[in-house]
Design a protein around this motif. Structure first.
Motif, PDB file in Angstrom:
ATOM      1  N   ARG A 168      -8.817   3.363  -2.727  1.00  0.00           N
ATOM      2  CA  ARG A 168      -9.112   3.118  -1.314  1.00  0.00           C
ATOM      3  C   ARG A 168      -9.791   4.350  -0.734  1.00  0.00           C
ATOM      4  O   ARG A 168      -9.501   5.490  -1.122  1.00  0.00           O
ATOM      5  CB  ARG A 168      -7.841   2.820  -0.512  1.00  0.00           C
ATOM      6  CG  ARG A 168      -7.079   1.577  -0.928  1.00  0.00           C
ATOM      7  CD  ARG A 168      -7.854   0.314  -0.547  1.00  0.00           C
ATOM      8  NE  ARG A 168      -7.040  -0.874  -0.814  1.00  0.00           N
ATOM      9  CZ  ARG A 168      -7.023  -1.523  -1.980  1.00  0.00           C
ATOM     10  NH1 ARG A 168      -7.743  -1.070  -2.998  1.00  0.00           N
ATOM     11  NH2 ARG A 168      -6.275  -2.590  -2.136  1.00  0.00           N
TER      12      ARG A 168
ATOM     13  N   LEU B 114       7.840   0.667  -1.375  1.00  0.00           N
ATOM     14  CA  LEU B 114       6.849  -0.300  -1.849  1.00  0.00           C
ATOM     15  C   LEU B 114       6.766  -0.329  -3.376  1.00  0.00           C
ATOM     16  O   LEU B 114       5.801  -0.858  -3.943  1.00  0.00           O
ATOM     17  CB  LEU B 114       5.468   0.062  -1.287  1.00  0.00           C
ATOM     18  CG  LEU B 114       5.316  -0.011   0.231  1.00  0.00           C
ATOM     19  CD1 LEU B 114       4.044   0.718   0.673  1.00  0.00           C
ATOM     20  CD2 LEU B 114       5.264  -1.471   0.691  1.00  0.00           C
TER      21      LEU B 114
ATOM     22  N   ALA C 175       6.031  -3.670  -4.869  1.00  0.00           N
ATOM     23  CA  ALA C 175       4.947  -4.453  -4.272  1.00  0.00           C
ATOM     24  C   ALA C 175       3.750  -4.476  -5.195  1.00  0.00           C
ATOM     25  O   ALA C 175       3.539  -3.551  -5.988  1.00  0.00           O
ATOM     26  CB  ALA C 175       4.555  -3.848  -2.921  1.00  0.00           C
ATOM     27  N   PRO C 176       2.947  -5.558  -5.157  1.00  0.00           N
ATOM     28  CA  PRO C 176       1.692  -5.555  -5.926  1.00  0.00           C
ATOM     29  C   PRO C 176       0.871  -4.311  -5.585  1.00  0.00           C
ATOM     30  O   PRO C 176       0.938  -3.782  -4.474  1.00  0.00           O
ATOM     31  CB  PRO C 176       0.998  -6.843  -5.481  1.00  0.00           C
ATOM     32  CG  PRO C 176       2.119  -7.726  -5.009  1.00  0.00           C
ATOM     33  CD  PRO C 176       3.140  -6.818  -4.404  1.00  0.00           C
TER      34      PRO C 176
ATOM     35  N   ASP D 245      -2.290  -3.682  -4.986  1.00  0.00           N
ATOM     36  CA  ASP D 245      -3.200  -3.731  -3.838  1.00  0.00           C
ATOM     37  C   ASP D 245      -2.422  -3.648  -2.523  1.00  0.00           C
ATOM     38  O   ASP D 245      -2.833  -2.950  -1.586  1.00  0.00           O
ATOM     39  CB  ASP D 245      -4.032  -5.016  -3.870  1.00  0.00           C
ATOM     40  CG  ASP D 245      -5.179  -4.931  -4.871  1.00  0.00           C
ATOM     41  OD1 ASP D 245      -5.634  -3.798  -5.131  1.00  0.00           O
ATOM     42  OD2 ASP D 245      -5.618  -5.975  -5.382  1.00  0.00           O
ATOM     43  N   LEU D 246      -1.293  -4.373  -2.446  1.00  0.00           N
ATOM     44  CA  LEU D 246      -0.475  -4.303  -1.241  1.00  0.00           C
ATOM     45  C   LEU D 246       0.123  -2.913  -1.083  1.00  0.00           C
ATOM     46  O   LEU D 246       0.227  -2.387   0.038  1.00  0.00           O
ATOM     47  CB  LEU D 246       0.635  -5.359  -1.311  1.00  0.00           C
ATOM     48  CG  LEU D 246       1.600  -5.382  -0.126  1.00  0.00           C
ATOM     49  CD1 LEU D 246       0.860  -5.659   1.179  1.00  0.00           C
ATOM     50  CD2 LEU D 246       2.693  -6.442  -0.354  1.00  0.00           C
ATOM     51  N   PHE D 247       0.511  -2.293  -2.173  1.00  0.00           N
ATOM     52  CA  PHE D 247       1.037  -0.924  -2.155  1.00  0.00           C
ATOM     53  C   PHE D 247       0.018   0.020  -1.495  1.00  0.00           C
ATOM     54  O   PHE D 247       0.347   0.786  -0.581  1.00  0.00           O
ATOM     55  CB  PHE D 247       1.326  -0.495  -3.598  1.00  0.00           C
ATOM     56  CG  PHE D 247       1.791   0.918  -3.764  1.00  0.00           C
ATOM     57  CD1 PHE D 247       3.148   1.239  -3.736  1.00  0.00           C
ATOM     58  CD2 PHE D 247       0.879   1.953  -3.963  1.00  0.00           C
ATOM     59  CE1 PHE D 247       3.574   2.551  -3.904  1.00  0.00           C
ATOM     60  CE2 PHE D 247       1.293   3.264  -4.135  1.00  0.00           C
ATOM     61  CZ  PHE D 247       2.647   3.564  -4.103  1.00  0.00           C
ATOM     62  N   CYS D 248      -1.239  -0.039  -1.934  1.00  0.00           N
ATOM     63  CA  CYS D 248      -2.268   0.861  -1.388  1.00  0.00           C
ATOM     64  C   CYS D 248      -2.613   0.510   0.053  1.00  0.00           C
ATOM     65  O   CYS D 248      -2.743   1.396   0.912  1.00  0.00           O
ATOM     66  CB  CYS D 248      -3.520   0.793  -2.258  1.00  0.00           C
ATOM     67  SG  CYS D 248      -3.282   1.453  -3.921  1.00  0.00           S
ATOM     68  N   ASP D 249      -2.781  -0.796   0.332  1.00  0.00           N
ATOM     69  CA  ASP D 249      -3.154  -1.193   1.697  1.00  0.00           C
ATOM     70  C   ASP D 249      -2.085  -0.788   2.705  1.00  0.00           C
ATOM     71  O   ASP D 249      -2.398  -0.360   3.829  1.00  0.00           O
ATOM     72  CB  ASP D 249      -3.375  -2.702   1.762  1.00  0.00           C
ATOM     73  CG  ASP D 249      -4.640  -3.121   1.027  1.00  0.00           C
ATOM     74  OD1 ASP D 249      -5.520  -2.255   0.835  1.00  0.00           O
ATOM     75  OD2 ASP D 249      -4.744  -4.301   0.648  1.00  0.00           O
ATOM     76  N   SER D 250      -0.828  -0.896   2.331  1.00  0.00           N
ATOM     77  CA  SER D 250       0.252  -0.536   3.249  1.00  0.00           C
ATOM     78  C   SER D 250       0.239   0.961   3.554  1.00  0.00           C
ATOM     79  O   SER D 250       0.443   1.384   4.701  1.00  0.00           O
ATOM     80  CB  SER D 250       1.603  -0.947   2.662  1.00  0.00           C
ATOM     81  OG  SER D 250       1.667  -2.348   2.472  1.00  0.00           O
TER      82      SER D 250
ATOM     83  N   ASP E 270      -2.714   1.572   5.905  1.00  0.00           N
ATOM     84  CA  ASP E 270      -2.475   1.038   7.248  1.00  0.00           C
ATOM     85  C   ASP E 270      -1.539   1.936   8.048  1.00  0.00           C
ATOM     86  O   ASP E 270      -1.710   2.113   9.256  1.00  0.00           O
ATOM     87  CB  ASP E 270      -1.878  -0.369   7.159  1.00  0.00           C
ATOM     88  CG  ASP E 270      -2.919  -1.389   6.725  1.00  0.00           C
ATOM     89  OD1 ASP E 270      -4.122  -1.081   6.818  1.00  0.00           O
ATOM     90  OD2 ASP E 270      -2.524  -2.490   6.281  1.00  0.00           O
TER      91      ASP E 270
END
Length: 693
Positions: free
Chosen positions: A472, A660, A663-664, A666-671, A674
């Motif tokens: 990211r 996290l 967590a998947p 992608d969700l790990f990084c996005d969270s 954010d």
């Protein structure tokens, strides 16, 4: 030394009193030298010498009255010498008495003195009529002082309630209004409609509170139909503490008002635009200055094609002109529903396109609401009709020979169409913005190049069998510039994968270029020495940096790591992969297990790249990667906040990552991104690797 000559009444512009039946004289300076006498005064006193009052009036010296002249001169407060007995001119042996009224005087040449009103009260010492005449002469004196101080021909006199009671030839000549329409409070209607209520309120307050001086600037209607700024100056005339009338003058201050407005607007524009970094911000600040002082509504259109191309003159291409409205401003009270901000295509046969092509302003005056079709985009005309605008200006903004924007200004209601002075001021405002706008446009062009360079390098990580990789990148809205953060991942011989995260000092195109150079050099060194550990590769990169890059670009942090299959022993213990890494002044990698345990990898931590000695060896460290674990490489934008220390930021990141852990990826990084969004003071980059369970 003060003159004791014999000035005439004409010299002092005091001929007003030559025919007065009351004796009037004037003294000058601190010695109180007699410098004027009217005929009545000479008749009363036998033509005394033009000398200090002590010599001209022995009775004043004998009675020690000279100090009263000193007091009037010093304080400005009037004094009275009642029934002073004369030592000369006695009639049939009977004494004569004179009452002196002393008041401060401002002489036409700017000098100061004392005005003396002398009344023979021999036979009317107790008579009210003579005292009333003295009061009338004092009122005449104060009125004269007001006229001298104001030096204007437009004079009127009002009663204590502020109603005009005397004709004024100067006013009649200026405004062309009959006396019957001007008298009383009718003079207030000579003000501009927008200024009328303010003038009326201020004048009523002055009549009620009676200040020593009342001043008010307003627009006055002239007989030719124009309005010009005037300063009203009114002085109350008091008798025994009671206002008996007002003496007022009106001075044209249009030129000085325009110059003061010009200086104020140019200063405001310079201050508003000075700190802007984007053309949109600079033009929005410019519109805030134009409205409502120069126009009732202002839109500014940007020409995107001019920004995309190299500097040079605009060339007609036969295609409609592409513009984008970036700001719109209307004064308070204008209709709602302003035209939208969106890209527009302007035909080439319009006044708008003509202004761009000729690089010259276009001005139009038309009936209220009847905007010419070629003068504004169709999407704007409904609102302009509702606003009943009656004049407009299209002013192109040129930079480096190309029109980059068009400023549109519209006039409504009682405001007159823009004159030469307003057009000159509009041009000056735009010229005042040239420097900041040029910097903003150059910055935008530079930023576009840097963005293209940076994003061409920040590609998606490769697909690696048996691993999950994702990355990211988020630019900082606070810095509003291009940063030097970068990440990279690429395959190496022997079924190994290289991971890189780094940060080059600076936020400009130089940082982006340095980042590109470092990325490419590191890739080349890693490929040329596939068997070397990460610490040795970073040592070689450090040496190459000293040789190939300017000294000011040396300060770089970096993590270089490789991931390979673990040996049978490690694999049997649940760690199918092993990490080999080296840290050059960067934040430590974070390892999170599938069970939610997180720790920072603190081994193999050395100085940043660009240190004083590039030949010193650098450490490497190996770390097993358990099944289901997540490795996170990141830059400081993910953890730094203004209100906390770096240790607090790292602890916060570890807590978020451990929550996290399952967590998947992608969700790990996005969270994580954010939770940092909106609080970061720098750009951020992260690279995450997940070992399957």
């Amino acid at each position: 030394m003060e003159s004791t000559g014999t000035p005439t009444a004409d010299d002092l512009s005091l001929s007003l009193f030559d025919s007065s039946q009351v004796a009037i004289a004037v003294t000058r300076g601190t010695r109180h030298v007699l410098c004027y006498m009217n005929r009545a005064f000479r008749s009363t006193f036998g033509d005394p010498p033009y000398a200090p009052v002590d010599e001209a009036f022995p009775e004043l010296r004998r009675r020690h009255r000279r100090h009263l002249f000193d007091r009037v001169y010093r304080t400005g407060d009037p004094e009275t010498i009642n029934a002073a007995r004369l030592t000369r001119g006695e009639h049939d042996g009977a004494p004569r008495f004179v009452t002196y009224s002393l008041s401060p005087a401002t002489l036409p040449d700017g000098g100061r003195g004392v005005l003396v009103v002398a009344v023979d009260v021999t036979e009317q010492v107790a008579g009210r009529q003579r005292l009333a005449e003295v009061s009338e002469e004092r009122r005449l004196l104060k009125r004269y002082q007001s006229l001298i101080a104001s030096s204007s021909q437009r004079v009127w006199v009002a009663d204590p309630q502020g109603r005009v009671i005397e004709r004024s030839p100067g006013w009649a000549e200026t405004i062309g209004v009959p006396w019957q329409d001007f008298r009383g409070r009718g003079w207030l209607n000579c003000a501009h409609p927008e200024d009328r209520e303010g003038l009326r309120t201020a004048w009523q307050r002055a009549v009620r509170e009676v200040p020593d001086v009342f001043e008010h600037v307003f627009r006055l209607h002239y007989r030719d139909g124009s309005y010009r700024h005037c300063r009203l100056h009114a002085t109350p005339v008091r008798e025994r503490g009671v206002v008996v009338e007002w003496v007022s003058t009106c001075v044209d201050v249009e030129e000085s008002w325009r110059e003061e407005r010009r200086r104020t607007l140019l200063t405001r524009a310079a201050a508003a635009i000075a700190d802007t970094h984007q053309p949109e911000e600079a033009f929005a600040a410019l519109a805030e200055v134009i409205v409502p002082v120069l126009a009732d509504a202002c839109s500014i259109f940007l020409l995107p094609e001019a920004l995309e191309t190299a500097p040079g003159p605009n060339r007609p291409s036969g295609r409609p002109l592409l513009v984008r409205r970036i700001t719109i401003r209307a004064r308070e009270g204008m209709p709602p529903g302003l035209p939208p901000r969106r890209p527009l295509h302007i035909p080439l046969d319009t006044a708008f396109a003509r202004a761009v092509r000729r690089r010259q302003p276009e001005v139009a005056v038309f009936p209220p609401g009847d905007v010419p079709e070629d003068f504004s985009p169709p999407v704007s005309r409904p609102w302009l009709r509702r606003a009943r605008v009656h004049a407009g200006v299209l002013l192109p903004v040129s930079l480096e020979g190309a029109v980059v924007a068009v400023v549109t200004a519209f006039i409504a209601e009682n405001r007159p169409p823009p004159g030469d002075a307003d057009m000159t001021l509009l041009r000056e405002l735009v010229e005042q913005a040239h420097g900041p706008l040029l910097r903003a446009l150059e910055f935008q062009r530079t930023q576009r190049v840097a963005w293209a360079l940076q994003h061409s390098l920040l590609s998606e990580p490769p697909r690696v069998p048996g691993l999950e990789l994702t990355a990211r990148y988020l630019p900082s809205p606070a810095a509003a510039e291009i940063g030097g953060d970068w990440y990279d991942a690429f395959p190496l011989p022997g079924d190994r994968t290289a991971l890189v995260i780094g940060d080059v000092t600076g936020h400009n195109i130089d940082a982006a270029v340095s980042m590109s150079q470092l990325r490419n050099m590191l890739r080349g060194l890693a490929a040329d020495h596939p068997g070397e550990r990460p610490g040795e590769v970073l040592r070689r990169l450090d040496a190459a940096t000293h040789l190939t890059m300017p000294e000011e670009q040396h300060m770089t942090t970096c993590v270089y790591a490789t991931v390979a299959a673990a040996d049978d022993t490690e694999a049997s213990l649940g760690s199918p992969r092993v990490l080999d890494y080296s840290v050059a002044g960067h934040l430590p990698p974070l390892l999170v297990t599938k069970d939610g345990d997180g720790r920072f990898l603190q081994a193999a931590h050395d100085l940043l790249l660009g240190g004083p000695d590039p030949v010193l060896p650098r450490e490497s460290a190996a770390e097993p990667l358990p099944a289901g674990s997540t490795l996170l490489l990141y830059t400081d934008g993910l953890v730094e906040r203004r209100d906390e220390s770096i240790d607090q930021g790292l602890a916060r990141l570890r807590d978020q990552a451990t929550r996290l852990a399952r967590a998947p990826l992608d969700l790990f990084c996005d969270s994580l991104v954010d939770q940092a969004r909106g609080t970061e003071s720098d750009d951020l980059a992260l690279l995450a690797l997940r070992v399957p369970r």
